[in-house]
Write an enzyme that holds these catalytic residues in place. Sequence first.
Site, PDB file in Angstrom:
ATOM      1  N   HIS A 173       0.835  -1.205   0.000  1.00  0.00           N
ATOM      2  CA  HIS A 173       0.000   0.000   0.000  1.00  0.00           C
ATOM      3  C   HIS A 173       0.866   1.251   0.000  1.00  0.00           C
ATOM      4  O   HIS A 173       0.511   2.264  -0.614  1.00  0.00           O
ATOM      5  CB  HIS A 173      -0.929  -0.009   1.215  1.00  0.00           C
ATOM      6  CG  HIS A 173      -2.069   0.950   1.121  1.00  0.00           C
ATOM      7  ND1 HIS A 173      -2.093   2.147   1.798  1.00  0.00           N
ATOM      8  CD2 HIS A 173      -3.234   0.890   0.415  1.00  0.00           C
ATOM      9  CE1 HIS A 173      -3.222   2.775   1.526  1.00  0.00           C
ATOM     10  NE2 HIS A 173      -3.931   2.043   0.684  1.00  0.00           N
ATOM     11  N   CYS A 174       2.010   1.185   0.659  1.00  0.00           N
ATOM     12  CA  CYS A 174       2.892   2.350   0.792  1.00  0.00           C
ATOM     13  C   CYS A 174       3.508   2.781  -0.536  1.00  0.00           C
ATOM     14  O   CYS A 174       3.860   3.949  -0.703  1.00  0.00           O
ATOM     15  CB  CYS A 174       4.016   2.058   1.778  1.00  0.00           C
ATOM     16  SG  CYS A 174       3.478   1.497   3.403  1.00  0.00           S
ATOM     17  N   ILE A 175       3.667   1.852  -1.474  1.00  0.00           N
ATOM     18  CA  ILE A 175       4.356   2.197  -2.718  1.00  0.00           C
ATOM     19  C   ILE A 175       3.394   2.407  -3.884  1.00  0.00           C
ATOM     20  O   ILE A 175       3.826   2.572  -5.019  1.00  0.00           O
ATOM     21  CB  ILE A 175       5.421   1.140  -3.085  1.00  0.00           C
ATOM     22  CG1 ILE A 175       4.788  -0.198  -3.470  1.00  0.00           C
ATOM     23  CG2 ILE A 175       6.403   0.952  -1.946  1.00  0.00           C
ATOM     24  CD1 ILE A 175       5.800  -1.195  -4.043  1.00  0.00           C
TER      25      ILE A 175
END
Length: 339
Positions: free
Chosen positions: A329-331
């Site tokens: 989700h972070c990238i």
Amino acid sequence: MPAETAPHERTWMAFPREGVTLGEGAETREEGYRAWTEVAHAVAQFEPVSMVVDPSEVSRARRMLSADIEIVEAPLDEFWMRDVGPTFVVDPDRPGTLGAVDWIFNGWGAPDWAEWQKSAQLARVVAAHVGAERIDSLLVAEGGGLHVDGEGTVLLTETVQLDPRRNPHADRARVEAEMARTIGATDAVWLSRGLTRDYDDFGTNGHVDIVATFAAPDHVLVHEQQDRAHPDFEVSRLVRQELSDAFAARGRAVTITGVPAPTTLRDEHGWVDWSYINHLVTNDGVVLCGFGEEAADARARETIGEAYPGRRVVSVDARPLFDRGGGIHCITQQQPTVR
């Protein structure tokens, strides 16, 4: 801001470049390039992917990425697109209008190791590329620090939004007012903290997108550490109780589902924060973090599949991402379809 389950036009990512986050040594760097590439190809099974690439990495990106992934060349230093890129919004009163919230990004609180000045401009680059109306914010914030249900509720953590390294003069009321102005969130549910590892030097100080997320407005998924030896056993219980209390106080009937963590507790740096919550919902699919634990990964795919009926769940080994400070989700950052 639409829910992540709403239709997407595409997903945005940023390709790694050499530096502290990617790591030292050829083997370590190659592992990072492969991890980002594998996620991009997994997402591309479900929807178009656009990749921002620093000029120094264009040739490598073209070699590693499939031809159907769009490359957008722009200077960058950090490449966690959820945090450095824009948060997309739509305007119900102006059909067909796409907005892009440009938060202030300071490297998760301006730690000594971080380089962020180039990537802090990426929201402008992406907004211009897609013709989105830019919405400037004076709040230091990152996309990983919020989750919405698409109906006006946002999940936040106090240790991120009220971090004195980010927003030294902010209080809840000011943050909530800015969330209402920028992403249309009229109800903020505050959590007191995030996972233990996230407070290390390379952490975000408690991003919510590794702790809890909306599968639907009436369904929240929560990280569940089941081993009492891990400090996140108490953290995950606290988060679940805070969510339960918050929705009960609002008179909302919300199902809270715990998603058990993998069994691995530690790595060479300490307690791990391996979490299946840090997944990306795509058109017709979910790209889920995998951790090399066959039974735990399979159980997570089943739980996540039940939470998002009709979507195909695929796992990508996220250990190289978590080693560098984040997850799938972070990238990634979804661009909603405008109607």
